[in-house]
Design a protein around this motif. Structure first.
Motif, mmCIF file in Angstrom:
data_model
loop_
_atom_site.group_PDB
_atom_site.id
_atom_site.type_symbol
_atom_site.label_atom_id
_atom_site.label_comp_id
_atom_site.label_asym_id
_atom_site.label_seq_id
_atom_site.Cartn_x
_atom_site.Cartn_y
_atom_site.Cartn_z
ATOM 1 N N LYS A 1 -10.567 6.451 69.877
ATOM 2 C CA LYS A 1 -9.269 6.756 70.485
ATOM 3 C C LYS A 1 -9.401 7.822 71.570
ATOM 4 N N LEU A 2 -10.340 8.742 71.381
ATOM 5 C CA LEU A 2 -10.556 9.786 72.390
ATOM 6 C C LEU A 2 -11.329 9.258 73.595
ATOM 7 N N GLY A 3 -11.990 8.112 73.446
ATOM 8 C CA GLY A 3 -12.683 7.517 74.577
ATOM 9 C C GLY A 3 -14.161 7.286 74.380
ATOM 10 N N LEU A 4 -14.672 7.446 73.176
ATOM 11 C CA LEU A 4 -16.109 7.315 72.948
ATOM 12 C C LEU A 4 -16.653 5.967 73.418
ATOM 13 N N ALA A 5 -15.945 4.893 73.071
ATOM 14 C CA ALA A 5 -16.437 3.555 73.421
ATOM 15 C C ALA A 5 -16.297 3.261 74.910
ATOM 16 N N ASN A 6 -15.467 4.017 75.613
ATOM 17 C CA ASN A 6 -15.218 3.795 77.041
ATOM 18 C C ASN A 6 -16.193 4.545 77.938
ATOM 19 N N ILE A 7 -17.092 5.332 77.347
ATOM 20 C CA ILE A 7 -18.048 6.096 78.144
ATOM 21 C C ILE A 7 -19.030 5.156 78.834
ATOM 22 N N GLU A 8 -19.308 5.456 80.092
ATOM 23 C CA GLU A 8 -20.296 4.696 80.866
ATOM 24 C C GLU A 8 -21.619 4.633 80.099
ATOM 25 N N MET B 1 -22.081 3.166 77.123
ATOM 26 C CA MET B 1 -21.926 2.933 75.688
ATOM 27 C C MET B 1 -22.016 1.442 75.397
ATOM 28 N N ILE B 2 -22.632 1.117 74.272
ATOM 29 C CA ILE B 2 -22.773 -0.289 73.886
ATOM 30 C C ILE B 2 -22.376 -0.469 72.422
ATOM 31 N N ASN B 3 -21.978 -1.693 72.096
ATOM 32 C CA ASN B 3 -21.718 -2.122 70.713
ATOM 33 C C ASN B 3 -20.547 -1.406 70.043
ATOM 34 N N LEU B 4 -19.655 -0.822 70.838
ATOM 35 C CA LEU B 4 -18.411 -0.262 70.327
ATOM 36 C C LEU B 4 -17.249 -0.836 71.127
ATOM 37 N N GLU B 5 -16.159 -1.176 70.466
ATOM 38 C CA GLU B 5 -15.004 -1.760 71.139
ATOM 39 C C GLU B 5 -14.197 -0.685 71.853
ATOM 40 N N GLN B 6 -13.962 -0.880 73.142
ATOM 41 C CA GLN B 6 -13.210 0.081 73.935
ATOM 42 C C GLN B 6 -11.733 0.064 73.552
ATOM 43 N N VAL B 7 -11.034 1.152 73.878
ATOM 44 C CA VAL B 7 -9.579 1.208 73.726
ATOM 45 C C VAL B 7 -8.964 1.184 75.124
ATOM 46 N N LYS B 8 -7.733 0.727 75.223
ATOM 47 C CA LYS B 8 -7.107 0.536 76.538
ATOM 48 C C LYS B 8 -6.741 1.862 77.209
ATOM 49 N N GLN B 9 -6.216 2.787 76.464
ATOM 50 C CA GLN B 9 -5.776 4.065 77.033
ATOM 51 C C GLN B 9 -6.292 5.219 76.174
ATOM 52 N N PRO B 10 -7.526 5.648 76.391
ATOM 53 C CA PRO B 10 -8.060 6.749 75.590
ATOM 54 C C PRO B 10 -7.200 8.009 75.695
ATOM 55 N N LYS B 11 -7.084 8.720 74.611
ATOM 56 C CA LYS B 11 -6.258 9.927 74.561
ATOM 57 C C LYS B 11 -6.996 11.159 75.069
ATOM 58 N N GLY B 12 -8.317 11.028 75.244
ATOM 59 C CA GLY B 12 -9.106 12.201 75.596
ATOM 60 C C GLY B 12 -9.779 12.112 76.949
ATOM 61 N N VAL B 13 -10.623 13.101 77.180
ATOM 62 C CA VAL B 13 -11.511 13.168 78.338
ATOM 63 C C VAL B 13 -12.881 12.715 77.849
#
Length: 389
Positions: free
Chosen positions: A48-55, A57-69
């Motif tokens: 939710k904070l954005g871990l899966a959205n980090i450039e 990152m693999i094998n984790l499902e991204q979230v649409k609107q991360p709450k963090g930096v």
């Protein structure tokens, strides 16, 4: 306004090989991604904070609107160990690697140490900490000879059964070794590795202590302390910096104890920094190639994250990152040369800010310097403007 930073280091939780990983034998390393692939990871709160959205990152499902930096950070210094990683975070660049001893320590070291101890040492080779006590624990108990070993890291480790060599005597041996290991043999850390039990069922205790080199120059921790701010160390932070720049500290027995200690300090009236290291990812699961244990450890921390956030004041921010990798899915049991994830969260910060890839761990320390209007560090670029509301 930001009055306090809660800074949590997930020790060894890397996220993908650095461009120079081949020099370190770490091609293919991706601690988080490989664990997620092999075992699976249920870590919704960090996602939710954005871990899966980090450039990267693999094998984790991204979230649409991360709450963090969120972002990933490269290590600039020449190494992949705890000391170099933590030092770089607070502003120290280490272009020269600390000495390592793949063939054991030379006689000029061991002779001097044995003269102090009054006994010959056992082992004197690189080894897994759990394997070496199984191999030599019985002989150690029969002879009283301390077990001295190293690893791929720059460490001089002394293992001793608590019923054979007392904790205080073991610490005294470590202090002597620390004083002795200077110049070309200035290892990053001397580590006390006490254990208990009987042959066939030895186990390491929570009385480990690290005796680190003193940082060679002022860091953001020193600057904060000099300006009257609190610098509270939780876990092995005090040991990593040899107490330098720390105003108060507690040692912890495991990750959950570290989270408890962090929250206890968050509930107190302090201003500045609460700096926590959660070491079990590295010491208990990474080095032992325990993929399932590592995964469950990440899930256990993730489950505590809402509690940490609930205890944040409106003027607090939370920063979570790692100091290196230790991919349990890779051959061998050493640290890995990896990018590390960076997450930040708090009422003073924007949501869904992608910091992309940062060039040095020192960007974090530089940002903390910026937050408290301190002297700029020698390296690092602040990202405060990018994330602050």
């Amino acid at each position: 306004m930001i009055n306090r930073v809660i800074w949590i280091i997930l020790d060894s939780v890397g996220m993908g090989e650095l461009p120079d990983a081949a020099k370190f034998g770490d091609v293919g390393s991706h601690t988080i991604g490989n664990i997620a692939k092999e075992y699976g990871l249920d870590i919704p709160n960090m996602r939710k904070l954005g871990l899966a959205n980090i450039e990267g990152m693999i094998n984790l499902e991204q979230v649409k609107q991360p709450k963090g930096v969120y972002g990933r950070v490269a290590e600039l210094s020449n190494g992949k160990d705890t000391t170099i990683g933590h030092w770089e975070m607070v502003g120290i660049y280490s272009p020269v690697a600390f000495p390592t001893y793949p063939d054991g320590f030379p006689s000029e070291i061991t002779d001097q140490f044995e003269a102090f101890v009054g006994k010959k040492i056992l082992a004197n080779k690189p080894a897994s900490g759990t394997a070496i006590i199984e191999e030599l624990g019985k002989e150690h108990m029969e002879t009283g000879r301390p077990i001295v070993y190293t690893s791929a890291d720059s460490v001089f480790q002394i293992a001793a059964h608590e019923d054979i060599i007392s904790i205080e005597k073991l610490y005294e041996m470590c202090r002597q070794a620390r004083d002795m290991l200077t110049g070309e043999h200035a290892v990053a850390r001397v580590i006390a590795r006490p254990f208990k039990g009987e042959p066939g069922s030895f186990y390491r205790t929570a009385n480990r202590r690290d005796f680190s080199l003193t940082p060679p120059e002022a860091t953001v921790l020193d600057n904060m302390k000099a300006h009257g701010l609190d610098v509270i160390g939780v876990g092995k932070i005090e040991d990593i910096f040899s107490g330098k720049g720390i105003t108060e500290a507690i040692h912890t027995k495991d990750n959950m104890d570290g989270v408890d200690g962090t929250i206890a300090y968050m509930k107190k009236d302090n201003k500045g920094l609460i700096f926590t290291n959660l070491v079990e990812f590295d010491s208990k699961w990474g080095h032992r190639n325990d993929v399932e244990g590592y995964a469950k450890g990440l899930e256990a921390f993730d489950a505590r994250l809402p509690e940490i956030i609930e205890n944040m004041k409106d003027t607090d921010i939370l920063i979570i990152n790692a100091d290196h990798g230790c991919d349990p899915t890779m051959p061998g049991s050493d640290h890995s040369r990896e990018y590390v994830p960076l997450l930040a969260y708090g009422k003073p910060l924007k949501e869904n800010v992608d910091l992309k890839t940062r060039k040095t761990f020192a960007d974090i320390g530089q940002t903390i310097s910026d937050i408290f209007n301190l002297e700029a560090l020698k390296i690092g670029e602040s990202f405060l403007k990018e994330m602050k509301k």
